[in-house]
Design a protein around this motif. Sequence first.
Motif, short mmCIF file in Angstrom:
data_model
loop_
_atom_site.label_atom_id
_atom_site.label_comp_id
_atom_site.label_asym_id
_atom_site.label_seq_id
_atom_site.Cartn_x
_atom_site.Cartn_y
_atom_site.Cartn_z
N ALA A 15 -0.61 16.55 -5.55
CA ALA A 15 -0.97 16.11 -4.19
C ALA A 15 -1.25 14.61 -4.15
O ALA A 15 -0.98 13.94 -3.13
CB ALA A 15 -2.18 16.89 -3.70
N ALA A 16 -1.78 14.04 -5.25
CA ALA A 16 -2.18 12.64 -5.26
C ALA A 16 -1.03 11.69 -4.91
O ALA A 16 -1.19 10.81 -4.03
CB ALA A 16 -2.78 12.28 -6.62
N VAL A 19 -0.15 11.98 -1.10
CA VAL A 19 -1.13 11.35 -0.21
C VAL A 19 -1.06 9.82 -0.35
O VAL A 19 -1.20 9.08 0.64
CB VAL A 19 -2.54 11.86 -0.54
N LEU A 22 1.66 8.72 1.76
CA LEU A 22 1.27 8.87 3.16
C LEU A 22 0.41 7.68 3.61
O LEU A 22 0.51 7.22 4.76
CB LEU A 22 0.50 10.18 3.34
N TYR A 23 -0.42 7.14 2.72
CA TYR A 23 -1.29 6.00 3.05
C TYR A 23 -0.62 4.65 2.75
O TYR A 23 -1.30 3.63 2.68
CB TYR A 23 -2.61 6.12 2.30
N GLY A 72 5.48 11.52 0.58
CA GLY A 72 4.42 10.91 1.39
C GLY A 72 4.96 9.87 2.35
O GLY A 72 4.54 9.80 3.52
N ARG A 76 4.73 9.98 6.44
CA ARG A 76 4.19 8.85 7.19
C ARG A 76 5.14 8.46 8.33
O ARG A 76 4.71 8.21 9.47
CB ARG A 76 3.98 7.66 6.24
N TRP A 90 -5.83 7.12 -5.44
CA TRP A 90 -4.96 8.27 -5.70
C TRP A 90 -4.50 8.29 -7.16
O TRP A 90 -4.35 9.38 -7.75
CB TRP A 90 -3.76 8.23 -4.75
#
Length: 299
Positions: A15-16, A19, A22-23, A72, A76, A90
């Motif tokens: 998941a890291a 995410v 995504l950021y 990710g 986004r 992350w």
Amino acid sequence: MRLRLFWLAIAALYAAPVVAGLYGAGWGAVAGFALIFTGFNALMERIPPQLPLAAASIAVVALLALVTVSAGWGLRALTGFGGTLPAWPWLALGLGATALARAAFPPRLTREMDQFLDEATDQLETMAEELGALDAAAAATTLDDEAVARMEAALDALPPDAGADTVARVVLPLTDQAAPAALFEAALARAQAAPCPRDHAALHWAAVADEAIDLCTGQQHLARAFAQFTEAGDHEALYRFSGTAIRLIHDDPHAWRDMPDSGEIIRVALAVEADNPALGEELAGLGRAMMELEREADG
């Protein structure tokens, strides 16, 4: 508990990078997670010792890092998410997940579990083989075998010239406890080995019992018993057989198909007529009845 922690660590590890993408993490995150995934495989002793395979393993985890971070990035773009954070939190999560997985399931424990599973599998296979052997041993002693053994023991306890009624009390109760064919074959083997009135009577009852007629018609039990009595020259057995057989073929629409053909019966009738007129006449009557049935069957 260990297993739950391990799967929690794996979930955080994958998941890291998603995410992070995504950021808004950049290509540096891809390189960082490629290193983390490589470190994870190294700590878990999943990198092969052969150089070509090791290179392939590292290439796979680098591609995995790119795919997860790209996922990710895709989220986004699709969601219009505008938040940004540096990649290091992350990356730290990935490092922590790697450490947790290593602590929860160190390679030594994995090897021990693999060894335990191998031993358990071997034990199960051994048990299966032993159970198979027990089943085979159990199958070797069937109800038919037991009934035949009881019949033979009871017959052996009788004198060789025991009467048919006495023998009937031994054989007939067993016909509903075992396959009629099993009793017949055992009785026929005894009669062929050492013909005597006792064993011929046992063969007679094994062939003409109700269960034998119902289940064994077409297997030529009656014909084979007749042939044995004829070969042994046992007139008493032939006379008893003839009287019973003529009733059977009249009462049962299929029993006659288990009999010798009419020509064979007439031949035996002519052969014994000079020495035993009553038997010759009895067999001739049976032969004529068989001729009528054969004629009807031929249309």
